[in-house]
Scaffold this motif. Sequence first.
Motif, PDB file in Angstrom:
ATOM      1  N   TRP A 150      -3.308   6.861  -5.042  1.00  0.00           N
ATOM      2  CA  TRP A 150      -3.684   5.445  -5.066  1.00  0.00           C
ATOM      3  C   TRP A 150      -2.946   4.634  -4.008  1.00  0.00           C
ATOM      4  O   TRP A 150      -3.359   3.521  -3.677  1.00  0.00           O
ATOM      5  N   LYS A 151      -1.829   5.181  -3.512  1.00  0.00           N
ATOM      6  CA  LYS A 151      -1.046   4.500  -2.474  1.00  0.00           C
ATOM      7  C   LYS A 151      -0.834   3.020  -2.789  1.00  0.00           C
ATOM      8  O   LYS A 151      -1.332   2.127  -2.105  1.00  0.00           O
ATOM      9  N   ILE A 152      -0.080   2.796  -3.822  1.00  0.00           N
ATOM     10  CA  ILE A 152       0.256   1.413  -4.180  1.00  0.00           C
ATOM     11  C   ILE A 152       1.700   1.373  -4.682  1.00  0.00           C
ATOM     12  O   ILE A 152       2.146   2.290  -5.375  1.00  0.00           O
ATOM     13  N   ILE A 197      18.879   3.765   2.639  1.00  0.00           N
ATOM     14  CA  ILE A 197      19.324   4.728   1.629  1.00  0.00           C
ATOM     15  C   ILE A 197      18.144   5.118   0.736  1.00  0.00           C
ATOM     16  O   ILE A 197      17.121   4.425   0.713  1.00  0.00           O
ATOM     17  N   ASN A 198      18.319   6.198  -0.001  1.00  0.00           N
ATOM     18  CA  ASN A 198      17.253   6.712  -0.862  1.00  0.00           C
ATOM     19  C   ASN A 198      17.881   7.339  -2.116  1.00  0.00           C
ATOM     20  O   ASN A 198      18.576   8.332  -2.007  1.00  0.00           O
ATOM     21  N   THR A 199      17.648   6.716  -3.265  1.00  0.00           N
ATOM     22  CA  THR A 199      18.135   7.265  -4.533  1.00  0.00           C
ATOM     23  C   THR A 199      17.129   6.980  -5.636  1.00  0.00           C
ATOM     24  O   THR A 199      16.625   5.862  -5.677  1.00  0.00           O
ATOM     25  N   ALA A 240      16.917  13.305   5.297  1.00  0.00           N
ATOM     26  CA  ALA A 240      16.215  12.074   4.935  1.00  0.00           C
ATOM     27  C   ALA A 240      14.713  12.322   4.900  1.00  0.00           C
ATOM     28  O   ALA A 240      14.190  13.177   5.628  1.00  0.00           O
ATOM     29  N   TYR A 241      14.052  11.561   4.041  1.00  0.00           N
ATOM     30  CA  TYR A 241      12.584  11.560   4.001  1.00  0.00           C
ATOM     31  C   TYR A 241      12.072  11.231   5.408  1.00  0.00           C
ATOM     32  O   TYR A 241      12.728  10.516   6.167  1.00  0.00           O
ATOM     33  N   ASP A 242      10.882  11.728   5.717  1.00  0.00           N
ATOM     34  CA  ASP A 242      10.494  11.778   7.131  1.00  0.00           C
ATOM     35  C   ASP A 242       9.889  10.512   7.729  1.00  0.00           C
ATOM     36  O   ASP A 242       9.663  10.470   8.931  1.00  0.00           O
ATOM     37  N   CYS A 243       9.629   9.471   6.939  1.00  0.00           N
ATOM     38  CA  CYS A 243       8.910   8.330   7.534  1.00  0.00           C
ATOM     39  C   CYS A 243       9.840   7.279   8.146  1.00  0.00           C
ATOM     40  O   CYS A 243       9.360   6.341   8.785  1.00  0.00           O
ATOM     41  N   TYR A 244      11.149   7.417   7.968  1.00  0.00           N
ATOM     42  CA  TYR A 244      12.040   6.352   8.459  1.00  0.00           C
ATOM     43  C   TYR A 244      12.152   6.356   9.998  1.00  0.00           C
ATOM     44  O   TYR A 244      12.016   5.318  10.652  1.00  0.00           O
ATOM     45  N   GLU A 245      12.431   7.521  10.537  1.00  0.00           N
ATOM     46  CA  GLU A 245      12.801   7.562  11.964  1.00  0.00           C
ATOM     47  C   GLU A 245      11.660   7.221  12.927  1.00  0.00           C
ATOM     48  O   GLU A 245      11.893   6.491  13.896  1.00  0.00           O
ATOM     49  N   HIS A 266      17.001  11.032  -4.558  1.00  0.00           N
ATOM     50  CA  HIS A 266      16.793  11.453  -3.177  1.00  0.00           C
ATOM     51  C   HIS A 266      15.765  12.578  -3.012  1.00  0.00           C
ATOM     52  O   HIS A 266      15.803  13.578  -3.721  1.00  0.00           O
ATOM     53  N   ASN A 267      14.884  12.371  -2.057  1.00  0.00           N
ATOM     54  CA  ASN A 267      13.977  13.416  -1.601  1.00  0.00           C
ATOM     55  C   ASN A 267      14.496  13.880  -0.241  1.00  0.00           C
ATOM     56  O   ASN A 267      14.626  13.047   0.648  1.00  0.00           O
ATOM     57  N   PRO A 268      14.846  15.126  -0.023  1.00  0.00           N
ATOM     58  CA  PRO A 268      14.502  16.325  -0.813  1.00  0.00           C
ATOM     59  C   PRO A 268      15.591  16.825  -1.755  1.00  0.00           C
ATOM     60  O   PRO A 268      15.352  17.795  -2.478  1.00  0.00           O
ATOM     61  N   ALA A 278       0.854  -1.205   0.000  1.00  0.00           N
ATOM     62  CA  ALA A 278       0.000   0.000   0.000  1.00  0.00           C
ATOM     63  C   ALA A 278       0.885   1.249   0.000  1.00  0.00           C
ATOM     64  O   ALA A 278       0.860   2.059   0.928  1.00  0.00           O
ATOM     65  N   GLY A 279       1.695   1.378  -1.024  1.00  0.00           N
ATOM     66  CA  GLY A 279       2.618   2.515  -1.121  1.00  0.00           C
ATOM     67  C   GLY A 279       3.939   2.202  -0.427  1.00  0.00           C
ATOM     68  O   GLY A 279       4.039   1.293   0.406  1.00  0.00           O
ATOM     69  N   ALA A 280       4.950   3.008  -0.780  1.00  0.00           N
ATOM     70  CA  ALA A 280       6.283   2.763  -0.220  1.00  0.00           C
ATOM     71  C   ALA A 280       6.308   3.003   1.286  1.00  0.00           C
ATOM     72  O   ALA A 280       7.056   2.345   2.008  1.00  0.00           O
ATOM     73  N   THR A 281       5.491   3.912   1.766  1.00  0.00           N
ATOM     74  CA  THR A 281       5.482   4.201   3.204  1.00  0.00           C
ATOM     75  C   THR A 281       5.156   2.934   3.996  1.00  0.00           C
ATOM     76  O   THR A 281       5.795   2.637   5.007  1.00  0.00           O
ATOM     77  N   GLN A 282       4.156   2.195   3.509  1.00  0.00           N
ATOM     78  CA  GLN A 282       3.802   0.953   4.203  1.00  0.00           C
ATOM     79  C   GLN A 282       4.926  -0.070   4.095  1.00  0.00           C
ATOM     80  O   GLN A 282       5.235  -0.779   5.069  1.00  0.00           O
ATOM     81  N   ALA A 283       5.548  -0.125   2.924  1.00  0.00           N
ATOM     82  CA  ALA A 283       6.636  -1.094   2.748  1.00  0.00           C
ATOM     83  C   ALA A 283       7.784  -0.776   3.711  1.00  0.00           C
ATOM     84  O   ALA A 283       8.361  -1.679   4.338  1.00  0.00           O
ATOM     85  N   ILE A 284       8.087   0.500   3.843  1.00  0.00           N
ATOM     86  CA  ILE A 284       9.194   0.912   4.716  1.00  0.00           C
ATOM     87  C   ILE A 284       8.849   0.584   6.174  1.00  0.00           C
ATOM     88  O   ILE A 284       9.655   0.019   6.916  1.00  0.00           O
ATOM     89  N   TYR A 285       7.639   0.926   6.574  1.00  0.00           N
ATOM     90  CA  TYR A 285       7.209   0.652   7.950  1.00  0.00           C
ATOM     91  C   TYR A 285       7.229  -0.861   8.227  1.00  0.00           C
ATOM     92  O   TYR A 285       7.705  -1.324   9.278  1.00  0.00           O
TER      93      TYR A 285
HETATM   94  C1  PLP Z   1      11.642   9.279  -0.702  1.00  0.00           C
HETATM   95  C2  PLP Z   1      10.228   8.842  -0.529  1.00  0.00           C
HETATM   96  N1  PLP Z   1       9.975   7.635  -0.012  1.00  0.00           N
HETATM   97  C3  PLP Z   1       8.722   7.188   0.163  1.00  0.00           C
HETATM   98  C4  PLP Z   1       7.640   7.963  -0.190  1.00  0.00           C
HETATM   99  C5  PLP Z   1       6.262   7.426   0.024  1.00  0.00           C
HETATM  100  O1  PLP Z   1       5.734   6.856  -1.131  1.00  0.00           O
HETATM  101  P1  PLP Z   1       4.225   6.326  -1.165  1.00  0.00           P
HETATM  102  O2  PLP Z   1       3.334   7.491  -1.459  1.00  0.00           O
HETATM  103  O3  PLP Z   1       4.198   5.289  -2.239  1.00  0.00           O
HETATM  104  O4  PLP Z   1       3.927   5.767   0.193  1.00  0.00           O
HETATM  105  C6  PLP Z   1       7.840   9.236  -0.722  1.00  0.00           C
HETATM  106  C7  PLP Z   1       6.708  10.102  -1.038  1.00  0.00           C
HETATM  107  O5  PLP Z   1       6.832  11.315  -1.131  1.00  0.00           O
HETATM  108  C8  PLP Z   1       9.176   9.688  -0.906  1.00  0.00           C
HETATM  109  O6  PLP Z   1       9.445  10.895  -1.420  1.00  0.00           O
END
Ligand code: PLP
Length: 384
Positions: free
Chosen positions: A242-244, A168-170, A123-128, A172-174, A97-104
């Motif tokens: 769509w969060k996928i 890691i993130n590539t 770093a993107y904010d959902c990791y920590e 990279h956001n931001p 359900a989106g990368a956020t869910q995969a990371i969590y």
């Molecule tokens: C670096 C990075 N990782 C993960 C996500 C989350 O992706 P998703 O919307 O598929 O959960 C984002 C969304 O902005 C992102 O920029």
Amino acid sequence: MITAPTVNSKLPDVKTTIFTVVGDLARKHDAIDLSQGFPNFEADPELIELVSKAMRNGHNQYAGMKGLPELREILSDKIKKLNGHHYSPENEITIVAGATQAIYTAITAFINAGDEVIVLKPAYDCYEPAIKINGGLTVHVELDAPDYEVDWELFKTKITAKTKMVIINTPHNPIGRIFSKNDMLRLQEILRSTNIILLSDEVYEHIIFDGEIHQSVSRFKDLASRSIICSSFGKTFHVTGWKIGYCVAPQELMHEFQKVHQFNVFCVPRPVQHALATYLEKEHHYLELGAFYQKKRDFFLDAIKDSRFKFTPSQGSFFQILDYSEITDEKDDELVRRLILEHKLASIPVSEFNLNYRNDKMLRFCFAKKEETLQQAADILNKI
Ligand SMILES: Cc1ncc(COP(=O)(O)O)c(C=O)c1O
């Protein structure tokens, strides 16, 4: 008398995300919004029609836990073709359900109390928060403006007996920076003799510019054998709502990942999976994405070339950071606020992604927007 239960927050330091705060302020002041990381144009009608068709054809009940087999199969073929690594559709791919869910889910599956996780900042904010909620400890490696290159010698010093994972993130956001082949080889060498799991956030895998190649972890045999890779169809197909997305990993890691996935999501919307499986058959739907967004990046940068902002062109992602150090001494969040209130233009302060809100005098702008929106934003930036 009714008394509310006492709450002992698991995340006492977490506040509402900057994206929500700035987004609300932008709407309130009717500002042009280059803050949020999503397109303000429509997705391909062909993709929308494929989802509608799947619904009309009755594909409306639960999909299997791992995701539709035909979607996993086409993803396996795509990764093999682009990166040369075979992931078994049966055992090594999950639709999420989106990368956020995969990371969590990945962090929850592997991080125990006291485990250390290395995160490169900004770093993107959902990791920590995910690390913290699982009792893990984040160990930071700071990257310095303006280039944000990784100092791999410094990185090496952060590894301890407790290091369980590196994130890691590539692209990279931001920052809009990409890892080079050399970066990946260095990382591979450093991790080679360890037991560390690599979590690679590759949501912008196809949004890469100037003829560069996305150095996916899956191109590096030794790294791939210890890695979980996350990607997002939302980013790739202009459908962030769509969060996928999908996640790939070697079987042993994927097995543990799926143990958590099956209880925090189980499965994700089936008609969308049908549509994506068909849509992915045409390679140009993702292979042309880099050129599509490079045009937007170039349009935006050309329109602000005479402004007082300094920049190095983004190498990938939806984002361009602009250096305002020659314009004002304000803190970046103060400048963001002033730009919204006085000039009706919204951006994101890069300090939000930095350790201890370090102020690099950089603002992040999302160029995944219509050209008219980018021009309006540029007209404002040129006057500042
Ligand atoms: C670096 C990075 N990782 C993960 C996500 C989350 O992706 P998703 O919307 O598929 O959960 C984002 C969304 O902005 C992102 O920029």
